[in-house]
Write a protein that holds these residues in place. Structure first.
Motif, PDB file in Angstrom:
ATOM      1  N   ARG A  81       3.241  -4.732  -5.866  1.00  0.00           N
ATOM      2  CA  ARG A  81       3.441  -3.313  -5.572  1.00  0.00           C
ATOM      3  C   ARG A  81       4.684  -3.145  -4.708  1.00  0.00           C
ATOM      4  O   ARG A  81       5.130  -4.090  -4.065  1.00  0.00           O
ATOM      5  CB  ARG A  81       2.256  -2.752  -4.777  1.00  0.00           C
ATOM      6  CG  ARG A  81       1.006  -2.628  -5.567  1.00  0.00           C
ATOM      7  CD  ARG A  81      -0.101  -2.082  -4.670  1.00  0.00           C
ATOM      8  NE  ARG A  81      -1.122  -1.514  -5.500  1.00  0.00           N
ATOM      9  CZ  ARG A  81      -1.299  -0.219  -5.690  1.00  0.00           C
ATOM     10  NH1 ARG A  81      -0.535   0.649  -5.083  1.00  0.00           N
ATOM     11  NH2 ARG A  81      -2.243   0.228  -6.472  1.00  0.00           N
ATOM     12  N   ARG A 111       3.748   8.273  -7.405  1.00  0.00           N
ATOM     13  CA  ARG A 111       4.776   7.329  -7.877  1.00  0.00           C
ATOM     14  C   ARG A 111       4.519   5.940  -7.317  1.00  0.00           C
ATOM     15  O   ARG A 111       4.596   4.941  -8.029  1.00  0.00           O
ATOM     16  CB  ARG A 111       6.151   7.853  -7.458  1.00  0.00           C
ATOM     17  CG  ARG A 111       7.301   7.078  -7.985  1.00  0.00           C
ATOM     18  CD  ARG A 111       8.616   7.718  -7.557  1.00  0.00           C
ATOM     19  NE  ARG A 111       9.742   6.935  -8.013  1.00  0.00           N
ATOM     20  CZ  ARG A 111      10.967   7.084  -7.592  1.00  0.00           C
ATOM     21  NH1 ARG A 111      11.257   8.031  -6.716  1.00  0.00           N
ATOM     22  NH2 ARG A 111      11.929   6.326  -8.049  1.00  0.00           N
ATOM     23  N   TRP A 112       4.177   5.873  -6.020  1.00  0.00           N
ATOM     24  CA  TRP A 112       3.916   4.581  -5.395  1.00  0.00           C
ATOM     25  C   TRP A 112       2.688   3.910  -6.006  1.00  0.00           C
ATOM     26  O   TRP A 112       2.677   2.700  -6.244  1.00  0.00           O
ATOM     27  CB  TRP A 112       3.723   4.762  -3.888  1.00  0.00           C
ATOM     28  CG  TRP A 112       3.391   3.480  -3.199  1.00  0.00           C
ATOM     29  CD1 TRP A 112       4.266   2.501  -2.829  1.00  0.00           C
ATOM     30  CD2 TRP A 112       2.094   3.022  -2.833  1.00  0.00           C
ATOM     31  NE1 TRP A 112       3.590   1.462  -2.242  1.00  0.00           N
ATOM     32  CE2 TRP A 112       2.257   1.763  -2.231  1.00  0.00           C
ATOM     33  CE3 TRP A 112       0.819   3.547  -2.944  1.00  0.00           C
ATOM     34  CZ2 TRP A 112       1.182   1.022  -1.752  1.00  0.00           C
ATOM     35  CZ3 TRP A 112      -0.249   2.807  -2.458  1.00  0.00           C
ATOM     36  CH2 TRP A 112      -0.057   1.559  -1.868  1.00  0.00           C
ATOM     37  N   ARG A 167       1.540   4.114  -8.986  1.00  0.00           N
ATOM     38  CA  ARG A 167       1.762   3.672 -10.367  1.00  0.00           C
ATOM     39  C   ARG A 167       2.763   2.523 -10.498  1.00  0.00           C
ATOM     40  O   ARG A 167       2.734   1.795 -11.471  1.00  0.00           O
ATOM     41  CB  ARG A 167       2.267   4.839 -11.215  1.00  0.00           C
ATOM     42  CG  ARG A 167       1.404   6.049 -11.184  1.00  0.00           C
ATOM     43  CD  ARG A 167       0.269   5.921 -12.134  1.00  0.00           C
ATOM     44  NE  ARG A 167      -0.337   7.245 -12.271  1.00  0.00           N
ATOM     45  CZ  ARG A 167      -1.585   7.449 -12.502  1.00  0.00           C
ATOM     46  NH1 ARG A 167      -2.391   6.450 -12.645  1.00  0.00           N
ATOM     47  NH2 ARG A 167      -2.060   8.668 -12.601  1.00  0.00           N
ATOM     48  N   TRP A 168       3.679   2.383  -9.544  1.00  0.00           N
ATOM     49  CA  TRP A 168       4.757   1.417  -9.671  1.00  0.00           C
ATOM     50  C   TRP A 168       4.251  -0.002  -9.408  1.00  0.00           C
ATOM     51  O   TRP A 168       3.697  -0.288  -8.360  1.00  0.00           O
ATOM     52  CB  TRP A 168       5.878   1.719  -8.676  1.00  0.00           C
ATOM     53  CG  TRP A 168       7.179   1.975  -9.354  1.00  0.00           C
ATOM     54  CD1 TRP A 168       7.804   3.174  -9.452  1.00  0.00           C
ATOM     55  CD2 TRP A 168       8.009   1.030 -10.029  1.00  0.00           C
ATOM     56  NE1 TRP A 168       8.971   3.025 -10.154  1.00  0.00           N
ATOM     57  CE2 TRP A 168       9.123   1.721 -10.524  1.00  0.00           C
ATOM     58  CE3 TRP A 168       7.915  -0.331 -10.288  1.00  0.00           C
ATOM     59  CZ2 TRP A 168      10.133   1.102 -11.246  1.00  0.00           C
ATOM     60  CZ3 TRP A 168       8.913  -0.948 -11.014  1.00  0.00           C
ATOM     61  CH2 TRP A 168      10.004  -0.239 -11.479  1.00  0.00           C
ATOM     62  N   ARG A 169       4.490  -0.887 -10.365  1.00  0.00           N
ATOM     63  CA  ARG A 169       4.172  -2.313 -10.219  1.00  0.00           C
ATOM     64  C   ARG A 169       5.226  -3.133 -10.952  1.00  0.00           C
ATOM     65  O   ARG A 169       5.847  -2.656 -11.895  1.00  0.00           O
ATOM     66  CB  ARG A 169       2.797  -2.631 -10.790  1.00  0.00           C
ATOM     67  CG  ARG A 169       1.662  -1.983 -10.030  1.00  0.00           C
ATOM     68  CD  ARG A 169       0.335  -2.462 -10.593  1.00  0.00           C
ATOM     69  NE  ARG A 169      -0.756  -1.744  -9.999  1.00  0.00           N
ATOM     70  CZ  ARG A 169      -1.492  -2.211  -9.007  1.00  0.00           C
ATOM     71  NH1 ARG A 169      -1.260  -3.400  -8.517  1.00  0.00           N
ATOM     72  NH2 ARG A 169      -2.472  -1.492  -8.524  1.00  0.00           N
ATOM     73  N   TYR A 170       5.369  -4.358 -10.517  1.00  0.00           N
ATOM     74  CA  TYR A 170       6.316  -5.264 -11.180  1.00  0.00           C
ATOM     75  C   TYR A 170       5.823  -6.694 -11.067  1.00  0.00           C
ATOM     76  O   TYR A 170       5.012  -7.020 -10.214  1.00  0.00           O
ATOM     77  CB  TYR A 170       7.723  -5.123 -10.566  1.00  0.00           C
ATOM     78  CG  TYR A 170       7.829  -5.672  -9.167  1.00  0.00           C
ATOM     79  CD1 TYR A 170       8.278  -6.965  -8.936  1.00  0.00           C
ATOM     80  CD2 TYR A 170       7.465  -4.892  -8.065  1.00  0.00           C
ATOM     81  CE1 TYR A 170       8.361  -7.467  -7.651  1.00  0.00           C
ATOM     82  CE2 TYR A 170       7.546  -5.387  -6.777  1.00  0.00           C
ATOM     83  CZ  TYR A 170       7.999  -6.675  -6.579  1.00  0.00           C
ATOM     84  OH  TYR A 170       8.079  -7.171  -5.305  1.00  0.00           O
ATOM     85  N   LEU A 227       7.773  -4.411 -15.804  1.00  0.00           N
ATOM     86  CA  LEU A 227       7.798  -3.216 -14.969  1.00  0.00           C
ATOM     87  C   LEU A 227       6.798  -2.199 -15.507  1.00  0.00           C
ATOM     88  O   LEU A 227       6.757  -1.943 -16.708  1.00  0.00           O
ATOM     89  CB  LEU A 227       9.194  -2.574 -14.972  1.00  0.00           C
ATOM     90  CG  LEU A 227      10.381  -3.471 -14.616  1.00  0.00           C
ATOM     91  CD1 LEU A 227      11.679  -2.704 -14.766  1.00  0.00           C
ATOM     92  CD2 LEU A 227      10.236  -4.004 -13.210  1.00  0.00           C
ATOM     93  N   ARG A 228       6.022  -1.600 -14.616  1.00  0.00           N
ATOM     94  CA  ARG A 228       5.116  -0.515 -14.995  1.00  0.00           C
ATOM     95  C   ARG A 228       5.349   0.636 -14.027  1.00  0.00           C
ATOM     96  O   ARG A 228       5.308   0.467 -12.815  1.00  0.00           O
ATOM     97  CB  ARG A 228       3.658  -0.943 -14.916  1.00  0.00           C
ATOM     98  CG  ARG A 228       2.742   0.136 -15.549  1.00  0.00           C
ATOM     99  CD  ARG A 228       1.330  -0.074 -15.188  1.00  0.00           C
ATOM    100  NE  ARG A 228       1.179   0.401 -13.800  1.00  0.00           N
ATOM    101  CZ  ARG A 228       0.014   0.507 -13.197  1.00  0.00           C
ATOM    102  NH1 ARG A 228      -1.081   0.146 -13.799  1.00  0.00           N
ATOM    103  NH2 ARG A 228      -0.064   0.934 -11.950  1.00  0.00           N
ATOM    104  N   ARG A 229       5.605   1.820 -14.593  1.00  0.00           N
ATOM    105  CA  ARG A 229       5.907   2.978 -13.768  1.00  0.00           C
ATOM    106  C   ARG A 229       5.545   4.249 -14.514  1.00  0.00           C
ATOM    107  O   ARG A 229       5.229   4.218 -15.688  1.00  0.00           O
ATOM    108  CB  ARG A 229       7.383   2.990 -13.392  1.00  0.00           C
ATOM    109  CG  ARG A 229       8.287   3.146 -14.611  1.00  0.00           C
ATOM    110  CD  ARG A 229       9.682   2.638 -14.314  1.00  0.00           C
ATOM    111  NE  ARG A 229      10.513   2.618 -15.497  1.00  0.00           N
ATOM    112  CZ  ARG A 229      10.507   1.684 -16.420  1.00  0.00           C
ATOM    113  NH1 ARG A 229       9.670   0.672 -16.334  1.00  0.00           N
ATOM    114  NH2 ARG A 229      11.314   1.738 -17.440  1.00  0.00           N
ATOM    115  N   SER A 277      16.973  -1.292  -3.600  1.00  0.00           N
ATOM    116  CA  SER A 277      16.546  -1.310  -4.998  1.00  0.00           C
ATOM    117  C   SER A 277      17.197  -2.499  -5.682  1.00  0.00           C
ATOM    118  O   SER A 277      18.300  -2.904  -5.316  1.00  0.00           O
ATOM    119  CB  SER A 277      16.977  -0.026  -5.705  1.00  0.00           C
ATOM    120  OG  SER A 277      16.277   1.072  -5.181  1.00  0.00           O
ATOM    121  N   ILE A 315      14.039  -1.742  -9.996  1.00  0.00           N
ATOM    122  CA  ILE A 315      12.830  -1.821  -9.185  1.00  0.00           C
ATOM    123  C   ILE A 315      13.205  -1.116  -7.881  1.00  0.00           C
ATOM    124  O   ILE A 315      14.006  -1.631  -7.105  1.00  0.00           O
ATOM    125  CB  ILE A 315      12.406  -3.281  -8.907  1.00  0.00           C
ATOM    126  CG1 ILE A 315      12.204  -4.051 -10.208  1.00  0.00           C
ATOM    127  CG2 ILE A 315      11.141  -3.298  -8.061  1.00  0.00           C
ATOM    128  CD1 ILE A 315      11.959  -5.539 -10.015  1.00  0.00           C
TER     129      ILE A 315
END
Length: 160
Positions: A8, A72-73, A75-78, A87-89, A122, A134
């Motif tokens: 995360r 947004r936070w 949902r965001w994963r890498y 990447l998932r966003r 980033s 990311i």
């Protein structure tokens, strides 16, 4: 089906995105104020359009500064391994991107004034087709991620 990426973004990303939302809200309210002034002077649109723009500005401001950064936070994963970057966003539409490491041309870290304020950077991953990002990793993690992707890309290039 693939498992979800495990990493995360740090929670300080929410603060950075909220500050960014506040800046955009101020710009939006400035534009709204100009429309109202034009209407009051008789040269602008009818009053009801100002009311509509005001309601939209209020709604967008609230969403951009409170709701959207948290969503947004969440949902965001890498995830990064020797074969790909996963990447998932997305907030309403979840987007999943797999970047083959052997396609990576270069990796950058970027840091604007808002991210710098919170000690975030980033990581931009460039392939021949596009650049993926990311966002808002803490500085140390961003450096590690950049170096890790670069090393994996170098190893993949040697295997070819």
């Amino acid at each position: 089906m693939r498992s979800e990426p495990e990493h995360r973004l740090p929670e300080t990303a929410i603060k950075a995105w909220r500050l960014s939302g506040i800046i955009w809200a101020v710009v939006l309210w400035f534009i709204t104020a100009i429309l109202v002034l034009l209407t009051l002077q008789g040269g602008g649109p009818p009053w009801w359009t100002d009311a509509l723009v005001g309601v939209l500005a209020l709604t967008i401001s609230i969403l951009a500064t409170t709701v959207m950064p948290s969503l947004r936070w969440k949902r965001w994963r890498y995830q990064i391994d020797e074969h790909e970057v996963d990447l998932r966003r997305g907030i309403f539409i979840i987007q999943r991107t797999l970047i083959p490491v052997k396609r990576v041309q270069h990796v950058d870290t970027r840091q604007g004034p808002i991210l710098r304020k919170y000690g975030l950077s980033s990581v931009a991953i460039t392939t021949a087709a596009t650049t993926h990002e990311i966002p808002a990793l803490d500085d140390e993690t961003a450096d590690e991620v950049r170096n890790q992707i670069s090393n994996f890309a170098r190893l993949a290039e040697e295997d070819v």
